[in-house]
Design an enzyme around this catalytic site. Structure first.
Site, mmCIF file in Angstrom:
data_model
loop_
_atom_site.group_PDB
_atom_site.id
_atom_site.type_symbol
_atom_site.label_atom_id
_atom_site.label_comp_id
_atom_site.label_asym_id
_atom_site.label_seq_id
_atom_site.Cartn_x
_atom_site.Cartn_y
_atom_site.Cartn_z
ATOM 1 N N THR A 243 -24.202 53.714 -83.067
ATOM 2 C CA THR A 243 -25.301 54.399 -82.385
ATOM 3 C C THR A 243 -24.806 55.788 -82.034
ATOM 4 O O THR A 243 -23.654 55.942 -81.650
ATOM 5 C CB THR A 243 -25.674 53.671 -81.076
ATOM 6 O OG1 THR A 243 -26.171 52.374 -81.377
ATOM 7 C CG2 THR A 243 -26.743 54.446 -80.312
ATOM 8 N N THR A 294 -21.968 52.277 -77.197
ATOM 9 C CA THR A 294 -22.142 51.932 -78.605
ATOM 10 C C THR A 294 -21.389 50.643 -78.872
ATOM 11 O O THR A 294 -20.417 50.331 -78.178
ATOM 12 C CB THR A 294 -21.631 53.058 -79.524
ATOM 13 O OG1 THR A 294 -21.901 52.720 -80.895
ATOM 14 C CG2 THR A 294 -20.142 53.293 -79.358
#
Length: 393
Positions: A243, A294
């Site tokens: 991400t 993430t």
């Protein structure tokens, strides 16, 4: 007479005590931001004076997504302060990654689900107002982070999902187009040719370890749950769970945080990860700082690590310890997850922590690196039980 004298003395005594207390209150030093963050001053002085020190403005983001950071930094440097510029920096930076299909885990043409479709999640959070705009399971729209911004600026909602989010995007002027590319189609075809391995199913029949389904529930005794969970565990890694999480802070301490991702590769259709969830994928508060996460979103979203990190900084922890604490909460329950967390205080001090990887790279732009304002930082991660490696900079 004696009674009146005693009463007069008592009144004088009380007046003297009151004067002493007021004098102490008026002369006591007020807590500073530095002492509040170091935990030495009791109640945090969250509205202390602004800083224009060497650490601000700054942009920081997960992974070595350099182009996204460079663009956001350029936008932020052009600003004269104000909420719009930090928002512009985060949105345009994440949008750059969407267009570049960073690691094939951000933007279109990556991480196909079980049906071969790519869907997108994104979020923008305003640290001044605590407003959030997010989309999840966005279909047929490439500009996920910009649609999230429209949710923030043109609705009273926090999140829109699925086809309805796509319809909203169309109404806001975004065009529909396929998010499937030849590369993502080949990725999906190869996966189906290998009996849909790996996948995210458990406690179903036929056996998801050797079959593509369709599946039906299989009654399973509670005592077998751990065995089934371990047997069907999907291996989480950087190439299937990236991400971009980005934080921008200007010289007036205005903060925005944002995320964008196409989610877990081969996910069950309808799955939403941590990225668009406030407090999970990102969190921002002008009074304290911000954090972005993430990794294994299905696990991380249950613990709101970004919120935990920001609240730890509010309580006086430095950013590195705050990031570490956010991951340790997860490790109490999941020793085999993979994830990383970046935390930044409102003055531009930052730290990172990671688990389950060899190392975690992230990008930073700030005046602190005069000869190298945009730079790649890395932190070594430890995969051992209950160990988290941290970096404080």
């Amino acid at each position: 007479m004696r009674t009146h004298l005693r009463a007069s003395l008592w009144v004088l005594c009380l007046a003297s005590m009151a004067f002493s207390i007021l004098a102490a209150v008026n002369t006591s030093p007020k807590p500073t931001l530095a002492s509040a963050f170091s935990g030495k001053a009791g109640t945090p002085a969250v509205k202390a004076n602004k800083t224009t020190g060497e650490l601000l403005p700054m942009v920081i983001n997960t992974w070595n997504f350099t182009a996204a950071n460079v663009l956001a930094w350029r936008i932020l440097k052009q600003s004269k302060g104000g909420l719009r510029q930090t928002r512009n920096a985060v949105v345009e930076g994440c949008s750059k990654c969407e267009k570049l299909q960073c690691d094939r885990t951000v933007g279109y043409g990556g991480s196909p689900d079980e049906l071969g479709e790519t869907t997108l999640d994104a979020m923008v959070m305003d640290g001044a107002t605590m407003d959030v705009g997010a989309v999840a399971g966005l279909r047929r729209i490439k500009d996920a982070i910009k649609v999230a911004r429209h949710v923030l600026e043109h609705t009273q909602h926090t999140m829109l999902v699925g086809d309805a989010a796509s319809a909203f995007a169309n109404a806001m002027g975004f065009e529909s187009e396929s998010l499937v590319t030849p590369e993502s189609k080949d990725m999906w075809l190869q996966w189906t040719a290998e009996n849909c391995q790996p996948n995210f199913w458990k406690n179903v029949h036929p056996d998801p370890k050797v079959s593509c389904g369709p599946y039906k529930p299989r009654p399973t005794p509670l005592t077998r749950w751990k065995e089934d969970r371990a047997r069907n565990e999907y291996e989480i890694g950087r190439k299937n769970h990236d991400t971009i999480g980005m934080i921008a802070i200007d010289v007036e301490n205005n903060i925005h945080a944002g995320t964008s991702t196409n989610g877990a590769r081969h996910k069950i259709p309808g799955r939403v990860g941590d990225s668009p969830i406030p407090g999970a994928g990102a969190y921002a508060d002008n009074e304290v700082g911000a954090a972005v996460a993430t990794g294994d979103g299905d696990v991380m979203m249950r613990f709101l690590p970004s919120l935990l990190a920001v609240e730890a900084m509010r309580a006086g922890k430095p950013p590195a310890e705050a990031a570490q604490g956010g991951l340790r909460r997860i490790l109490k329950h999941h020793k085999d997850f993979m994830g990383a967390l970046i935390a930044v205080d409102r003055l531009g001090n930052y730290g990172a922590a990671c688990y389950g990887l060899e190392e975690f790279p992230f990008m930073v732009s700030s005046p602190a690196g005069a000869d190298r304002p945009t730079r790649l930082e890395t932190v070594k991660c430890i995969a051992g039980q209950d160990k988290v490696n941290i970096v404080a900079l």
